[in-house]
Design a protein around this motif. Structure first.
Motif, PDB file in Angstrom:
ATOM      1  N   MET A 134       0.842  -1.178   0.000  1.00 35.74           N
ATOM      2  CA  MET A 134       0.000   0.000   0.000  1.00 35.74           C
ATOM      3  C   MET A 134       0.888   1.243   0.000  1.00 35.74           C
ATOM      4  SD  MET A 134      -3.240   0.757   2.510  1.00 35.74           S
ATOM      5  CE  MET A 134      -3.807  -0.917   2.423  1.00 35.74           C
TER       6      MET A 134
ATOM      7  N   ASN B 254       1.382   8.349   1.356  1.00 31.56           N
ATOM      8  CA  ASN B 254       1.090   9.651   0.762  1.00 31.56           C
ATOM      9  C   ASN B 254       1.749  10.754   1.574  1.00 31.56           C
ATOM     10  OD1 ASN B 254      -1.097   8.645  -1.151  1.00 31.56           O
ATOM     11  ND2 ASN B 254      -1.887   7.955   0.819  1.00 31.56           N
TER      12      ASN B 254
ATOM     13  N   GLY C 111       1.850   6.943  -4.552  1.00 31.75           N
ATOM     14  CA  GLY C 111       1.088   7.767  -3.608  1.00 31.75           C
ATOM     15  C   GLY C 111       0.668   9.098  -4.194  1.00 31.75           C
TER      16      GLY C 111
ATOM     17  N   LYS D 106      -1.609  13.149  -7.827  1.00 30.77           N
ATOM     18  CA  LYS D 106      -0.774  11.948  -7.860  1.00 30.77           C
ATOM     19  C   LYS D 106       0.688  12.359  -7.842  1.00 30.77           C
ATOM     20  CE  LYS D 106      -0.282   7.473  -9.876  1.00 30.77           C
ATOM     21  NZ  LYS D 106       0.070   6.878  -8.624  1.00 30.77           N
TER      22      LYS D 106
ATOM     23  N   LYS E 116      -0.913   7.904   5.819  1.00 32.37           N
ATOM     24  CA  LYS E 116      -1.200   6.517   5.459  1.00 32.37           C
ATOM     25  C   LYS E 116      -2.468   6.474   4.611  1.00 32.37           C
ATOM     26  CE  LYS E 116       0.723   4.667   9.719  1.00 32.37           C
ATOM     27  NZ  LYS E 116       0.398   3.992  10.979  1.00 32.37           N
ATOM     28  N   THR E 117      -2.517   5.536   3.688  1.00 34.91           N
ATOM     29  CA  THR E 117      -3.673   5.408   2.805  1.00 34.91           C
ATOM     30  C   THR E 117      -4.961   5.205   3.599  1.00 34.91           C
ATOM     31  OG1 THR E 117      -2.280   4.546   1.047  1.00 34.91           O
ATOM     32  CG2 THR E 117      -4.627   4.088   0.871  1.00 34.91           C
ATOM     33  N   GLU E 118      -4.900   4.416   4.665  1.00 37.25           N
ATOM     34  CA  GLU E 118      -6.114   4.168   5.452  1.00 37.25           C
ATOM     35  C   GLU E 118      -6.597   5.412   6.194  1.00 37.25           C
ATOM     36  OE1 GLU E 118      -2.641   2.350   7.882  1.00 37.25           O
ATOM     37  OE2 GLU E 118      -3.269   2.347   5.787  1.00 37.25           O
TER      38      GLU E 118
ATOM     39  N   ALA F 108      -6.317   8.519   4.761  1.00 33.98           N
ATOM     40  CA  ALA F 108      -6.585   9.528   3.729  1.00 33.98           C
ATOM     41  C   ALA F 108      -8.075   9.577   3.407  1.00 33.98           C
ATOM     42  CB  ALA F 108      -5.793   9.200   2.468  1.00 33.98           C
TER      43      ALA F 108
END
Length: 142
Positions: free
Chosen positions: A1, A4, A55, A70, A112-114, A116
């Motif tokens: 994963m 970002n 990310g 991006k 972290k993606t979770e 975001a």
């Protein structure tokens, strides 16, 4: 994963204003015959470069995460005064996100993606006026 980055978009009040800045900068590069790439310069170079592959850079405007770009590349360099810096090479197009409140901070932070906010479509983002969207988000209703 992918990991970002998140950063305050100082002096910018909306994704539409940021889009205008990006278009203006790209037009200037065309006019000057410079390479057509969009970047943001920052003082600190991320240490977790490999984790950032794939990310995005999330932008905080008026106390809310509102959009992302991006992240294509992180390009470290040393400026004319010998200070280490980097260019965050970004996709010029913006992706609107759910609004997420953020307190002011300096520089950038990892995100972290979770943690975001989710992406949203432009039609969804325009359903409510900004002042209502802000109030509902702050109350945890959006």
């Amino acid at each position: 994963m992918a990991l970002n980055l998140i950063k305050l978009c100082v002096g910018c009040e909306s994704p539409e204003q940021l889009e205008g800045w990006v278009k203006h900068r790209l037009a200037e590069k065309v006019r000057l015959g410079q390479p057509l790439e969009h970047f943001h310069t920052t003082r600190m170079v991320p240490k977790r470069l490999d984790d950032l592959a794939g990310g995005s850079l999330y932008w905080v405007m008026k106390g809310m995460v509102q959009c992302r770009q991006k992240l294509l590349e992180v390009r470290p360099f040393t400026d004319g005064e010998g200070v280490s810096r980097c260019h965050l090479i970004l996709e010029p197009s913006l992706v609107l996100t759910e609004w997420q409140p953020r307190r002011p901070f300096q520089g950038w932070r990892y995100l972290k993606t979770e943690d975001a906010p989710a992406d949203r479509t432009r039609g969804e983002a325009e359903e409510l006026p900004d002042h209502l969207r802000r109030e509902l988000t702050e109350l945890g209703l959006m």
